[in-house]
Design an enzyme around this catalytic site. Structure first.
Site, short mmCIF file in Angstrom:
data_model
loop_
_atom_site.label_atom_id
_atom_site.label_comp_id
_atom_site.label_asym_id
_atom_site.label_seq_id
_atom_site.Cartn_x
_atom_site.Cartn_y
_atom_site.Cartn_z
CD GLU A 33 16.18 -8.86 -45.66
OE1 GLU A 33 16.50 -10.02 -45.31
OE2 GLU A 33 16.49 -7.85 -45.00
NE ARG A 37 14.52 -15.60 -42.99
CZ ARG A 37 14.31 -14.81 -41.95
NH1 ARG A 37 13.22 -14.97 -41.21
NH2 ARG A 37 15.16 -13.85 -41.65
CE LYS A 120 21.21 -9.71 -41.71
NZ LYS A 120 20.11 -10.60 -42.20
#
Length: 202
Positions: A33, A37, A120
């Site tokens: 992943e 950000r 998640k």
């Protein structure tokens, strides 16, 4: 998800995506992943797709527009910190698997209503860790959890020991200091240790 370990990568330099992906594959990890950000995230996804056998997803996906961007960059799945109906629907429209984040039973009910069977749990460590997942699994027996946030190699066995957890999400094998130093050998070593531990637990 594919495999028991999902590394969460924060890239500062997109050119590191390929050597990082190669290092992860050498350690036995086949899914990664790459988060949005940083400004390097999208290009990092594009570059990581060049690594044979590596399934590349986008993390920190917050909006439908993000879904479009990562889909065009080649992402194969999206991961979100929370649950957004709009993001889930757009991901499905784009043919992408989606792993939304949840923290409460109410959010889990919303996930069930959307037909999701894997979410998640974030931030897992602060929410109560494995004990919290066990508590949630009772009223949601068909749900699978990917704990993320505060997960380490030390806590890995506690999470993977739960029947409702098949994959854990963490960043210890792809820590930003390792990337800054381009210590790909250590990335491979930590990845291999995590994969071996996970296999032994299974």
């Amino acid at each position: 998800m594919t495999g028991p370990i999902l590394p969460v990568v924060v890239l500062d330099d997109a050119e590191q995506a390929v050597p990082l992906g190669v290092a992860l594959r050498a350690g036995g990890i086949n899914t990664v992943e790459i988060t949005l950000r940083t400004a390097a995230g999208l290009d990092g996804i594009r570059r990581a797709r060049q690594v044979d056998g590596l399934r590349v997803g986008a993390g920190s996906v917050l909006t439908p527009q993000h879904v479009d961007q990562v889909a065009e960059a080649g992402a194969q799945f999206v991961v979100c910190p929370g649950l957004s109906v709009a993001v889930v629907e757009r991901a499905r429209e784009r043919g992408l698997d989606v792993l939304p984040g949840v923290a409460t039973p109410s959010e889990l009910m919303a996930a069930v209503a959307l037909g999701l069977d894997e979410v998640k749990l974030f931030p897992a460590g602060l929410l109560g860790g494995p004990a919290y997942i066990e508590a949630l699994s009772a009223p949601f027996p068909g749900m699978r959890f990917v704990p993320s946030g505060g997960v380490s190699q030390k806590t890995l066995p506690d999470y993977l020991g739960l029947a409702s957890v098949r994959t854990v999400s963490g960043s210890w094998m792809v820590a930003r200091n390792l990337l800054a130093e381009e210590d790909w050998a250590e990335v491979t070593a930590l990845s291999a240790e995590a994969v071996t531990l996970a296999r032994d637990l299974r």
